[in-house]
Design an enzyme around this catalytic site. Structure first.
Site, short mmCIF file in Angstrom:
data_model
loop_
_atom_site.label_atom_id
_atom_site.label_comp_id
_atom_site.label_asym_id
_atom_site.label_seq_id
_atom_site.Cartn_x
_atom_site.Cartn_y
_atom_site.Cartn_z
CG ASP A 114 -1.96 1.10 1.17
OD1 ASP A 114 -1.59 2.25 1.49
OD2 ASP A 114 -3.12 0.84 0.84
CD1 TRP A 138 -2.84 3.20 -2.31
CD2 TRP A 138 -4.85 3.30 -3.28
NE1 TRP A 138 -3.01 4.47 -2.78
CE2 TRP A 138 -4.24 4.56 -3.38
CE3 TRP A 138 -6.12 3.13 -3.82
CZ2 TRP A 138 -4.85 5.65 -4.00
CZ3 TRP A 138 -6.74 4.22 -4.42
CH2 TRP A 138 -6.11 5.45 -4.51
CG ASP A 139 -3.21 -2.99 1.75
OD1 ASP A 139 -2.88 -3.56 0.70
OD2 ASP A 139 -2.41 -2.71 2.66
CG LEU A 140 -8.58 -0.72 4.17
CD1 LEU A 140 -8.89 0.50 5.02
CD2 LEU A 140 -8.94 -1.99 4.94
N GLY A 181 -9.38 -5.11 -1.08
CA GLY A 181 -10.09 -6.18 -0.39
C GLY A 181 -11.57 -6.16 -0.70
#
Length: 402
Positions: free
Chosen positions: A134, A163-165, A168
């Site tokens: 991220d 960006w991770d969230l 996901g």
């Protein structure tokens, strides 16, 4: 917890944030999510923040409601078990979420040889397979140069793994979409979701890239100013900082009424030959002239005097508060039915959220805590892979599972 996905079995082989978040969302909607890890835990098993006893609060948070299988993935037999779990039979199975490399032992072609209709969602760093996380993707997108005080050139990384969230959540959507296609006879498929593509596409969707292409430069940093509209933090007489937002004409009019500066703003409009009420962009363009009027109005009253007037007038505002204070906020944490105090594998009891969306027509089920590492190894090997107890005992004795 809800039961919209009850009956689905999703296998997760992952670490860090994006892929575990995907599994978490699916579990909170009722899917059976089986996560496999290395014996002793993967690279995120001891990730901060930690409880006083060393348990990872991070791991407990991202793995609520899942089942846990511990395998020795350094050995061929352990890797084979992981492959068999991902491709186990069943009409509502064959759904795999991972961030393992695209060309490793969990490569789609290898798994598809075991189950032709496998649906695999794979989180990646960069689309070419190179490593990216991220913070590094965010740095490459230019956002740290747009974030922070206007008079400071140092890059500022935001603390939220955006960006991770986003990845996901996108992966959960993509997996359910691919499953729907499979039920319509379109077979299985692999969906690759690189953080780089999620970030680049989001920047384009929000107009950041077009703006930069057309102007020749990226947006400058503006502190807490809301770009293209009127919004910023202001300080009251007693030193409290409040965020004021006025995007729509109604929001603008209500803010002026509550602050009692309508006459001053009308005089400024006459001087400039503009109408702030009809164009939010003009409020942004002339913010340097507007801010002093608002600063003086805020500085003349305490928060206790201003906020009731804001609420009565329908002003869009918010108070800056610490997380400690937020925990006592009934709109966020305290008495919020989203949260339930549960006992976690660390041995600690504290509030944890269930599904983030509420479904008025359905009863919200209890929040299920994260499992202890390897808690469901025997159950899953027996029920999903059909291994007899003697074979499971052999795997334990040889250290292949734990």
């Amino acid at each position: 917890m809800y039961e919209l996905l009850k009956g689905l079995r999703v296998v997760e082989g992952s670490a860090f944030v994006a892929a575990p978040t995907c599994g978490l969302y699916l579990a909170q909607m009722g899917a059976e999510v089986i996560r496999f890890d290395n014996i002793g835990g993967g690279p995120d098993f001891r990730r901060w923040p930690l409880a006083g006893n060393g348990a990872s609060l991070y791991w407990e948070g991202l793995n609520k409601g899942k089942k846990s299988v511990a395998l020795d993935l350094s050995r061929a037999e352990g890797r084979e078990l992981a492959q068999r779990l991902a491709t186990a039979p069943g009409d509502d199975a064959g759904l795999f979420v991972t961030n393992f490399p695209a060309d490793g032992f969990l490569a789609y072609d290898r798994l598809r040889a075991l189950r032709d209709d496998l649906v695999c969602v794979r989180v990646m760093g960069w689309a070419d397979g190179s490593q990216g996380m991220d913070y590094t993707i965010n740095a490459a997108l230019g956002l740290p140069q747009m974030t922070g005080p206007a008079d400071d050139e140092r890059p500022v990384n935001h603390v939220l793994a955006a960006w991770d969230l986003l990845t996901g959540a996108y992966c959960a959507f993509a997996l359910v979409s691919a499953l729907l296609a499979r039920t319509r006879g379109q077979g299985g498929r692999e969906i690759r979701a690189p953080l780089s593509d999620i970030g680049a596409a989001t920047m384009a969707n929000l107009g950041f890239t077009a703006e930069t292409l057309l102007t020749g430069h990226q947006r400058p940093r503006m502190g807490n100013d809301v770009f293209g509209a009127f919004g910023r933090d202001f300080t009251t007489r007693d030193g409290q900082k409040l965020m004021l937002l006025a995007i729509t004409p109604r929001q603008w009019a209500k803010a002026l009424d509550a602050l009692g500066i309508g006459g001053q703003v009308a005089a400024l409009e006459a001087e400039l030959g503009v109408s702030f009420a009809t164009d939010e962009g003009l409020r942004f363009t002339h913010r340097a002239r507007l801010y002093p009027l608002f600063e003086a109005a805020f500085a003349a009253k305490t928060a206790a005097e201003l906020t009731p007037a804001f609420d009565a007038g329908g002003v869009t505002w918010g108070a800056y508060q610490t997380l400690e204070a937020a925990l006592s906020d009934t709109r966020l944490y305290k008495d919020n039915p989203l949260f339930e105090t549960v006992r976690h594998p660390s041995g600690l009891s504290y509030p944890a959220p269930g599904a983030m969306g509420s479904i008025p027509q359905d009863q919200r089920g209890p929040v299920r805590p994260a499992p202890a590492l390897g808690q469901h190894t025997d159950e899953v090997l027996s029920e999903v892979l059909g291994l007899p107890s003697a074979e499971i005992a052999r795997l334990h004795d040889q250290g292949v599972v734990a």
